[in-house]
Scaffold this active site. Structure first.
Site, mmCIF file in Angstrom:
data_model
loop_
_atom_site.group_PDB
_atom_site.id
_atom_site.type_symbol
_atom_site.label_atom_id
_atom_site.label_comp_id
_atom_site.label_asym_id
_atom_site.label_seq_id
_atom_site.Cartn_x
_atom_site.Cartn_y
_atom_site.Cartn_z
ATOM 1 C CG HIS A 1 -6.103 1.660 0.058
ATOM 2 N ND1 HIS A 1 -4.952 2.188 -0.489
ATOM 3 C CD2 HIS A 1 -5.683 0.695 0.937
ATOM 4 C CE1 HIS A 1 -3.904 1.571 0.025
ATOM 5 N NE2 HIS A 1 -4.314 0.672 0.878
ATOM 6 C CB CYS B 1 -0.926 0.010 1.212
ATOM 7 S SG CYS B 1 -1.494 -1.627 1.682
#
Ligand SMILES: [Zn+2]
Ligand SMILES: [Zn+2]
Lengths: 136, 385, 385, 136
Positions: free
Chosen positions: C333, C84
């Site tokens: 995200h 991420c």
């Protein structure tokens, strides 16, 4: 149609350039040209890297071109067990683009030579799947 | 000689068809080999770069895991990839992390564990390194891609199957002397010429084999390098370039433009030319690739790569020794592990540790590592004090 | 202010549940947005870094493909990953490529196309970001991992579910003003408190949603930056750190040591402290993550992160505005696309382009981007002239 | 035994530390300790990061430890459809290691609290698969 309909095996579904597959279904192999700068693209693309512009027109590739190089593949990836051996070739067309595809099994492999003239022929692999290959 | 960033340690595991280890354990063996004799606490490692191709292993984000297993945490680590040239991309990025002042000691660990995939799935995975929208649907493969170049080179310059076979004869000769090589058998010209066709015009022994393996390269700033070793090997130049992935977009099918561009950058940065190179490691994933490398690196004129092997100029006693450790063809090719192994051989040559295959007076060495079918290229030039 | 490396362009696509595009097309949109008004020829781009997590797409080695589609070839490109936080790792490595002198203009493109995976397979893929030998076999997940921290923080400091809900209330307020956000609905405290439990103590609105999206950041050396823009935003400091991947090895379960270490490096390099930050983007993949970030970045004392949101200090009119673009919670995200989007918001804030959510007199901004469950952390500090 | 035998789902087969799985089959949860420097490792590992040495001994974890944190997962990854919801916990043992595992369903979730005492219990999931969980 989506990109899953193109080729023996395809790993892509969505793409802005999906009309390429629709055109194939109509029997046409198509590239794109940028409306702004005139750059020709094959594989087709809906965006021009030179102008960062996304206005394109489609053009057909249906002339005879010249074979640049070729190879007969005896061991293919998974999904190609049934079709191997197969011969891949790269052909340069007067439309100003080079194209990679399979060379038709109708052509005797022993006669395949750089410089020979070939044309692209869109075809159905089955009810769902489309491709194109090179014939004389 | 510019003394900015040095290699202070190199190591690798055995390259083997089936290592019997997990990825972290494999990486440990490579790092342990590289750190041997250095007295380097893992906490002195400022950053690590983990290089591989991600399709062969189920472990996601292996950088953190490898960094933890090797004791580097909490220092920064990340994963990096340019398929078969990942290892040297890691060395180049490691150079920049040190030269920029961010770090003093950076470890690059490259690995691949390929033995848990069957060969047809492996071919599919490798085929997906081509454009999956427009090329993979035709069943392109890694050998097939290189075969397209081989056929074009033969048609354009008269390069022969025998010249390609001679590349393998040379590399199998050196592979038979390399205890860490996967393929240790010495091959003669006849066996190479009579081997089964994989894809025309490439035969079985024209192709390298995938395998398990890892390698590690420890890089340091000049000050730190002198603290840890009295035999630092300096990075004189690093060049990197890319070719279009699409077959349609490539200007030449008889050389790798990426390699020519990378070589130009590396030679310029190092202030040397091909004539100054004493020993080279090039990316011979296929025999044709080594012939292309001779030309693209300037060891031979365009079209005359085949002559270089006819003249045996690339044996360790020749004018420009190439792959005198067996190359990918005999060592084996564990994708992410390959680049670091090439660097290891050149560093060992410049340190004069290579026994029977030692090149005399080797002062400047070159590594050329290619990712995909000429898609990515790294050229790194190393020198000793 | 150190004027070594500047951001000269930032861009992103809409973040959306299903973008209907291929990866290369998605990346093009992000780059086009970043290059807007710059008059930058793609051939002037010296290198590109392509960042994502590799498990979501069948295209192998996307760096070459994206680089080709954006017109950057033959310049070097490579792929890089820290799950991420891949995007900010790309920005940090881009900084080093420029500062080291290797390149003048580097483009980082981060992307993820997640819509072609079903949610249970996505959970499996994310679970494989944990140690696949020793943790994944128990069914660990990304929300589950953060929930272990949330529970520990509640037990240690009395942090409440209501405080976590207030984080989402704030971020949904700003998400409703962000035209590129995936989730545009404004949420009140009651809906957040009454939402279904995903994994105790985290409820539905405590969790961000995966989505499709890409972002791009264009970096340049000082000379080049001034040539292309009169609003360069400088990288003042960059810090990166790693925590052990294994649950057994982590010293603390109430803060992310990786973030603390990264922040320390970044503050030191920038020569500023938490009190100097005017606006921040932090990695709120879960509401608890934003509370941990407050503490780990020094905006609140350890254990007092919850108070900061009680006091509404992190709204754009507050003492230390955080995630005034909706955060991951409302923007969405897209793993590899996230870091670049955070950088975009801070750069736009420092350029004073943020309309209703503009922080007054923002001169120094901070991005904190986390990979995995606190496994990787990047902290980057930006400043304007 | 290989690592494929450990857990509900496992993606690893080969590892030098495979004895961990064999010990589980004997009903023992084991860590390793470096013979040279004495560093204790859980998960077990055959290599010591401090000494770069690979001489280790195994030790058993069978005391009661203290629960540090926990979470009940309502939506698990593929392969966990049948077992969800399940509660994960991290327990610190007097042997000097922390361990992550599932907390037994025999324990009422409402009673699960940080600080509670739990011990690790190796078990068979079926004829082929092994795991361990925490019980009181
Ligand atoms: Zn154009
Ligand atoms: Zn030890």
């Amino acid at each position: 149609m989506d990109f899953g309909n193109f080729g023996v095996v395809n790993f892509t579904k969505q793409a802005k350039s999906v009309a390429f597959v629709d055109y194939l279904a109509e029997g046409k192999l198509m590239g794109t040209v940028c409306k702004k700068c005139g750059k020709k693209y094959f594989p087709p693309r809906m965006d021009c890297a030179q102008c960062l512009d996304s206005e394109v027109e489609w053009f057909e590739i249906n002339s005879k071109g010249k074979l640049i190089t070729h190879s007969t593949v005896n061991f293919g990836p998974s999904g190609f067990e049934e079709v191997q051996p197969y011969t891949l070739g790269i052909v340069e067309f007067p439309e100003g683009v080079r194209v990679l595809a399979k060379i038709s099994k109708k052509i005797d492999p022993a006669t395949i030579k750089a410089g020979m003239e070939l044309r692209p022929v869109p075809q159905k692999l089955n009810e769902e799947r489309l491709t194109y290959e090179f014939e004389v | 000689m510019k003394e900015d960033v040095a290699v202070i340690g190199v190591g690798q595991t055995n390259f083997t068809r089936d290592c019997g280890m997990s990825v972290r354990e494999l990486c440990f063996e490579a790092y342990k080999d590289a750190a041997q004799g250095l007295n380097l606490d893992p906490k002195d490692v400022d950053a690590s770069i983990i290089a591989s191709a991600p399709e062969y292993d189920k472990q996601r984000t292996p950088a953190a895991l490898v960094s933890e297993y090797l004791g580097f945490s909490p220092s920064p680590t990340f994963y990096l990839e340019t398929v078969c040239s990942s290892g040297t991309t890691g060395v180049r990025v490691g150079y920049s992390l040190i030269k920029s002042g961010l770090h003093d000691i950076v470890v690059m660990v490259g690995f691949q564990k390929m033995s848990e995939l069957d060969s047809r799935i492996a071919a599919q995975v490798m085929g997906r390194g081509d454009d999956t929208m427009f090329s993979s649907p035709f069943g392109t493969t890694m050998p097939g891609g290189h075969a397209l170049y081989a056929q074009a080179h033969m048609d354009a310059f008269g390069t022969s199957e025998e010249q390609m076979a001679k590349i393998r004869v040379k590399n199998s000769f050196y592979g038979s002397q390399n205890p860490k090589a996967n393929y240790k058998k010495r091959l003669d010209l006849e066996s190479c010429m009579n081997a089964d066709l994989v894809c025309t015009p490439l035969k079985k022994f024209d192709c390298c084999a995938n395998c398990d393996g890892a390698s590690a390269v420890i890089l340091a700033s000049a000050d730190k390098a002198r603290k840890y070793t009295d035999k630092p090997i300096w990075i004189m130049g690093t060049g990197m370039a890319t070719s279009e992935l699409n077959w349609s977009s490539r200007a030449s099918l008889t050389n790798f433009d990426s390699v020519r561009n990378a070589a130009k950058s590396a030679y310029e940065m190092a202030g040397v030319g091909p004539e100054d190179i004493n020993v080279a490691e090039v990316h011979d994933c296929f025999t044709i690739s080594e012939i292309l490398a001779y030309e693209d690196l300037g060891f031979a004129k365009t079209g005359e790569g085949g002559k270089l092997i006819d003249e045996e100029a690339t044996y360790h006693t020749g004018r420009i020794p190439v792959n005198v450790d067996g190359g990918l063809l005999s060592k084996g090719h564990p994708i992410g592990g390959t680049g670091g192994s090439q660097v290891r051989t050149i560093v060992q040559q410049l340190r004069e540790e290579c026994g029977d295959s030692q090149v005399k007076d080797a002062k400047i060495g070159l590594v050329q590592n290619v990712g995909g079918v000429g898609t990515y290229a790294n050229v790194i030039i190393f020198g000793r004090d």
